[in-house]
Design a protein around this motif. Structure first.
Motif, PDB file in Angstrom:
ATOM      1  N   HIS A  90     -14.778 -41.928   4.681  1.00 57.27           N
ATOM      2  CA  HIS A  90     -16.170 -41.607   5.201  1.00 57.27           C
ATOM      3  C   HIS A  90     -16.634 -42.789   6.108  1.00 57.27           C
ATOM      4  O   HIS A  90     -17.127 -43.857   5.547  1.00 57.27           O
ATOM      5  CB  HIS A  90     -17.003 -41.199   3.923  1.00 57.27           C
ATOM      6  CG  HIS A  90     -18.551 -40.535   4.469  1.00 57.27           C
ATOM      7  ND1 HIS A  90     -18.531 -39.910   5.781  1.00 57.27           N
ATOM      8  CD2 HIS A  90     -19.463 -40.355   3.761  1.00 57.27           C
ATOM      9  CE1 HIS A  90     -19.804 -39.256   5.622  1.00 57.27           C
ATOM     10  NE2 HIS A  90     -20.288 -39.606   4.567  1.00 57.27           N
ATOM     11  N   ILE A  91     -16.689 -42.587   7.346  1.00 57.33           N
ATOM     12  CA  ILE A  91     -17.168 -43.328   8.465  1.00 57.33           C
ATOM     13  C   ILE A  91     -18.229 -43.119   9.321  1.00 57.33           C
ATOM     14  O   ILE A  91     -18.524 -43.893  10.408  1.00 57.33           O
ATOM     15  CB  ILE A  91     -15.612 -43.925   9.286  1.00 57.33           C
ATOM     16  CG1 ILE A  91     -14.954 -42.734   9.824  1.00 57.33           C
ATOM     17  CG2 ILE A  91     -15.003 -44.957   8.393  1.00 57.33           C
ATOM     18  CD1 ILE A  91     -13.923 -43.124  10.762  1.00 57.33           C
ATOM     19  N   GLY A  92     -18.442 -41.896   9.393  1.00 55.79           N
ATOM     20  CA  GLY A  92     -19.487 -41.346  10.233  1.00 55.79           C
ATOM     21  C   GLY A  92     -20.321 -40.109   9.911  1.00 55.79           C
ATOM     22  O   GLY A  92     -19.880 -39.279   8.770  1.00 55.79           O
ATOM     23  N   TYR A  93     -21.284 -39.958  10.342  1.00 54.14           N
ATOM     24  CA  TYR A  93     -22.378 -38.814   9.932  1.00 54.14           C
ATOM     25  C   TYR A  93     -21.603 -37.345  10.277  1.00 54.14           C
ATOM     26  O   TYR A  93     -22.155 -36.420   9.627  1.00 54.14           O
ATOM     27  CB  TYR A  93     -23.635 -38.851  10.831  1.00 54.14           C
ATOM     28  CG  TYR A  93     -24.440 -40.026  10.079  1.00 54.14           C
ATOM     29  CD1 TYR A  93     -24.861 -40.050   9.174  1.00 54.14           C
ATOM     30  CD2 TYR A  93     -24.835 -40.899  10.978  1.00 54.14           C
ATOM     31  CE1 TYR A  93     -25.638 -41.188   8.330  1.00 54.14           C
ATOM     32  CE2 TYR A  93     -25.791 -42.186  10.571  1.00 54.14           C
ATOM     33  CZ  TYR A  93     -26.170 -41.978   9.207  1.00 54.14           C
ATOM     34  OH  TYR A  93     -26.887 -43.081   8.868  1.00 54.14           O
ATOM     35  N   LEU A  94     -20.766 -37.456  11.168  1.00 48.98           N
ATOM     36  CA  LEU A  94     -20.113 -35.868  11.579  1.00 48.98           C
ATOM     37  C   LEU A  94     -19.035 -35.693  10.705  1.00 48.98           C
ATOM     38  O   LEU A  94     -18.106 -34.882  11.224  1.00 48.98           O
ATOM     39  CB  LEU A  94     -19.955 -36.008  12.831  1.00 48.98           C
ATOM     40  CG  LEU A  94     -21.251 -35.811  13.805  1.00 48.98           C
ATOM     41  CD1 LEU A  94     -21.024 -36.114  15.263  1.00 48.98           C
ATOM     42  CD2 LEU A  94     -22.169 -35.008  13.332  1.00 48.98           C
ATOM     43  N   ASP A  95     -18.385 -36.618   9.925  1.00 47.97           N
ATOM     44  CA  ASP A  95     -17.175 -36.407   9.303  1.00 47.97           C
ATOM     45  C   ASP A  95     -16.832 -35.105   8.583  1.00 47.97           C
ATOM     46  O   ASP A  95     -15.795 -34.658   8.503  1.00 47.97           O
ATOM     47  CB  ASP A  95     -16.849 -37.799   8.165  1.00 47.97           C
ATOM     48  CG  ASP A  95     -16.614 -38.891   8.711  1.00 47.97           C
ATOM     49  OD1 ASP A  95     -16.430 -39.049  10.066  1.00 47.97           O
ATOM     50  OD2 ASP A  95     -16.902 -39.962   8.174  1.00 47.97           O
ATOM     51  N   PHE A  96     -17.816 -34.433   8.002  1.00 45.09           N
ATOM     52  CA  PHE A  96     -17.653 -33.248   7.425  1.00 45.09           C
ATOM     53  C   PHE A  96     -16.980 -31.944   8.211  1.00 45.09           C
ATOM     54  O   PHE A  96     -16.347 -31.144   8.055  1.00 45.09           O
ATOM     55  CB  PHE A  96     -18.750 -32.530   6.425  1.00 45.09           C
ATOM     56  CG  PHE A  96     -19.984 -32.306   7.480  1.00 45.09           C
ATOM     57  CD1 PHE A  96     -20.226 -30.954   7.751  1.00 45.09           C
ATOM     58  CD2 PHE A  96     -20.888 -33.204   7.999  1.00 45.09           C
ATOM     59  CE1 PHE A  96     -21.255 -30.569   8.667  1.00 45.09           C
ATOM     60  CE2 PHE A  96     -22.053 -32.904   8.954  1.00 45.09           C
ATOM     61  CZ  PHE A  96     -22.175 -31.600   8.937  1.00 45.09           C
ATOM     62  N   ILE A  97     -17.752 -32.169   9.741  1.00 42.96           N
ATOM     63  CA  ILE A  97     -17.324 -31.388  10.526  1.00 42.96           C
ATOM     64  C   ILE A  97     -15.711 -31.655  11.025  1.00 42.96           C
ATOM     65  O   ILE A  97     -14.924 -30.453  11.167  1.00 42.96           O
ATOM     66  CB  ILE A  97     -17.855 -31.567  12.064  1.00 42.96           C
ATOM     67  CG1 ILE A  97     -19.716 -31.230  11.640  1.00 42.96           C
ATOM     68  CG2 ILE A  97     -17.578 -30.482  12.952  1.00 42.96           C
ATOM     69  CD1 ILE A  97     -20.475 -31.608  12.935  1.00 42.96           C
ATOM     70  N   PHE A  98     -15.272 -32.557  11.218  1.00 45.22           N
ATOM     71  CA  PHE A  98     -14.117 -33.086  11.392  1.00 45.22           C
ATOM     72  C   PHE A  98     -12.971 -32.465  10.295  1.00 45.22           C
ATOM     73  O   PHE A  98     -11.619 -32.446  10.493  1.00 45.22           O
ATOM     74  CB  PHE A  98     -13.866 -34.527  11.943  1.00 45.22           C
ATOM     75  CG  PHE A  98     -14.639 -34.723  13.047  1.00 45.22           C
ATOM     76  CD1 PHE A  98     -14.200 -33.884  14.379  1.00 45.22           C
ATOM     77  CD2 PHE A  98     -15.748 -35.314  13.299  1.00 45.22           C
ATOM     78  CE1 PHE A  98     -14.917 -34.322  15.515  1.00 45.22           C
ATOM     79  CE2 PHE A  98     -16.412 -35.659  14.360  1.00 45.22           C
ATOM     80  CZ  PHE A  98     -16.143 -35.029  15.437  1.00 45.22           C
ATOM     81  N   CYS A  99     -13.422 -32.902   9.228  1.00 43.95           N
ATOM     82  CA  CYS A  99     -12.671 -32.231   7.934  1.00 43.95           C
ATOM     83  C   CYS A  99     -12.481 -31.032   7.853  1.00 43.95           C
ATOM     84  O   CYS A  99     -11.445 -30.312   7.682  1.00 43.95           O
ATOM     85  CB  CYS A  99     -13.239 -32.973   6.667  1.00 43.95           C
ATOM     86  SG  CYS A  99     -13.063 -34.332   6.192  1.00 43.95           S
ATOM     87  N   GLY A 100     -13.345 -30.301   8.254  1.00 43.06           N
ATOM     88  CA  GLY A 100     -13.343 -28.717   8.640  1.00 43.06           C
ATOM     89  C   GLY A 100     -12.391 -28.287   9.641  1.00 43.06           C
ATOM     90  O   GLY A 100     -11.463 -27.286   9.518  1.00 43.06           O
ATOM     91  N   VAL A 152     -11.920 -24.253  -1.345  1.00 42.59           N
ATOM     92  CA  VAL A 152     -11.647 -25.608  -1.200  1.00 42.59           C
ATOM     93  C   VAL A 152     -12.938 -26.342  -1.031  1.00 42.59           C
ATOM     94  O   VAL A 152     -13.947 -25.933  -0.080  1.00 42.59           O
ATOM     95  CB  VAL A 152     -11.065 -25.785   0.426  1.00 42.59           C
ATOM     96  CG1 VAL A 152     -10.740 -27.384   0.728  1.00 42.59           C
ATOM     97  CG2 VAL A 152      -9.725 -25.040   0.307  1.00 42.59           C
ATOM     98  N   ILE A 153     -12.910 -27.362  -1.811  1.00 43.50           N
ATOM     99  CA  ILE A 153     -14.093 -28.354  -1.786  1.00 43.50           C
ATOM    100  C   ILE A 153     -13.934 -29.544  -1.190  1.00 43.50           C
ATOM    101  O   ILE A 153     -12.997 -30.229  -1.577  1.00 43.50           O
ATOM    102  CB  ILE A 153     -14.573 -28.490  -3.483  1.00 43.50           C
ATOM    103  CG1 ILE A 153     -14.896 -27.126  -4.108  1.00 43.50           C
ATOM    104  CG2 ILE A 153     -15.619 -29.326  -3.467  1.00 43.50           C
ATOM    105  CD1 ILE A 153     -16.235 -26.474  -3.463  1.00 43.50           C
ATOM    106  N   GLY A 154     -14.953 -30.089  -0.413  1.00 48.13           N
ATOM    107  CA  GLY A 154     -14.702 -31.150   0.382  1.00 48.13           C
ATOM    108  C   GLY A 154     -15.475 -32.430  -0.575  1.00 48.13           C
ATOM    109  O   GLY A 154     -16.654 -32.052  -0.792  1.00 48.13           O
ATOM    110  N   VAL A 155     -14.990 -33.684  -0.474  1.00 49.51           N
ATOM    111  CA  VAL A 155     -15.390 -34.553  -1.310  1.00 49.51           C
ATOM    112  C   VAL A 155     -15.388 -35.725  -0.592  1.00 49.51           C
ATOM    113  O   VAL A 155     -14.061 -36.220  -0.092  1.00 49.51           O
ATOM    114  CB  VAL A 155     -14.793 -34.767  -2.847  1.00 49.51           C
ATOM    115  CG1 VAL A 155     -15.717 -35.946  -3.287  1.00 49.51           C
ATOM    116  CG2 VAL A 155     -15.218 -33.474  -3.679  1.00 49.51           C
ATOM    117  N   PHE A 156     -16.367 -36.745  -0.245  1.00 49.49           N
ATOM    118  CA  PHE A 156     -15.999 -37.967   0.206  1.00 49.49           C
ATOM    119  C   PHE A 156     -16.289 -39.056  -1.098  1.00 49.49           C
ATOM    120  O   PHE A 156     -17.211 -39.433  -1.470  1.00 49.49           O
ATOM    121  CB  PHE A 156     -17.337 -38.373   1.362  1.00 49.49           C
ATOM    122  CG  PHE A 156     -17.136 -37.550   2.334  1.00 49.49           C
ATOM    123  CD1 PHE A 156     -16.012 -37.533   3.316  1.00 49.49           C
ATOM    124  CD2 PHE A 156     -18.068 -36.572   2.618  1.00 49.49           C
ATOM    125  CE1 PHE A 156     -16.009 -36.866   4.424  1.00 49.49           C
ATOM    126  CE2 PHE A 156     -17.958 -35.838   3.718  1.00 49.49           C
ATOM    127  CZ  PHE A 156     -16.885 -35.696   4.643  1.00 49.49           C
TER     128      PHE A 156
END
Length: 236
Positions: free
Chosen positions: A44-54, A111-115
């Motif tokens: 986790h290095i940025g506020y938009l990371d969840f978008i890029f994981c998606g 699919v669950i996303g976790v940082f």
């Protein structure tokens, strides 16, 4: 139930990517399971990371439900969107409800996303991982899917201004092979192996990254151990 909100949001994100002229380098998307539950785990290095994981899950036609801090769900704009996309609010003072919610979703094939670092790493190195992702995978009987992002901190991260101009910023994404979460192994042991795998993927993304700093003033996004001016982990 039909997905009425998530697909249009993805469409908006893709339009934004084109407008920003982002340069994607994505490897390993074939490792995302096309069906069944999984716990996607990323640095986790940025506020938009969840978008890029998606983004990495889209070739498999999967929609990732992210566990995110509860305050995001109280925001008048992001809150309704997060709930409509079935993301999971996490109250850090009382996380039992979020854990049960995520466990139920995994058992139903989501699919669950976790940082697992629980917050953005301002040193851009891996912080210690919480063991929740491993425990979820163990209890639900699903694999862990390791992932690493690099370059997303240059767009928007903690302590720095947003850079959402047309600067052709490269974004590298690496997806590793699914890892089994054996119930007989300790959650701590699984978490240690998981962190090591994410570290390998992160280093792979960093080695392949096509941009180098032009000088000290431009090296804030590079970790200290790689010659940049980001704070060292102890300082961060």
């Amino acid at each position: 139930m039909a997905e009425l909100v998530y697909p249009p949001v993805i469409g908006v994100a893709r339009t934004m990517f084109k407008a920003l002229d982002l340069r994607f380098d994505i490897k390993g998307t074939e490792h995302v399971p096309q069906r069944g539950g999984a716990v996607l785990v990323s640095n986790h290095i940025g506020y938009l990371d969840f978008i890029f994981c998606g983004v990495a899950a889209r070739p498999a036609k999967r929609l990732v439900r992210f566990m995110a801090k509860e305050s995001v769900f109280r925001h008048k704009v992001s809150g309704p969107l997060m709930r409509a996309m079935k993301h999971i609010p996490v109250d850090r003072a009382a996380g039992t409800d979020a854990y049960k919610h995520a466990l139920s979703a995994l058992r139903s094939g989501e699919v669950i996303g976790v940082f697992p670092e629980a917050t953005i790493s301002t040193s851009f190195t891996l912080k210690n991982f919480k063991s929740g992702a491993a425990r979820l995978a163990q209890e639900a009987g699903v694999p862990l899917l390791p992932m690493a992002l690099w370059g997303t901190q240059r767009l928007w991260t903690k302590g720095h201004k947003r850079n959402l101009g047309r600067d052709h910023i490269p974004v590298s994404i690496r997806v590793g092979e699914p890892m089994e979460a054996d119930p007989a192994e300790s959650a701590e042991g699984i978490t240690e192996r998981l962190r090591s795998r994410v570290q390998e993927l992160l280093e792979s993304a960093q080695r392949a990254y096509p941009v180098r700093a032009e000088g000290p003033a431009d090296s804030w996004w590079i970790p200290a151990h790689l010659g940049g001016t980001a704070p060292a982990p102890a300082e961060a």
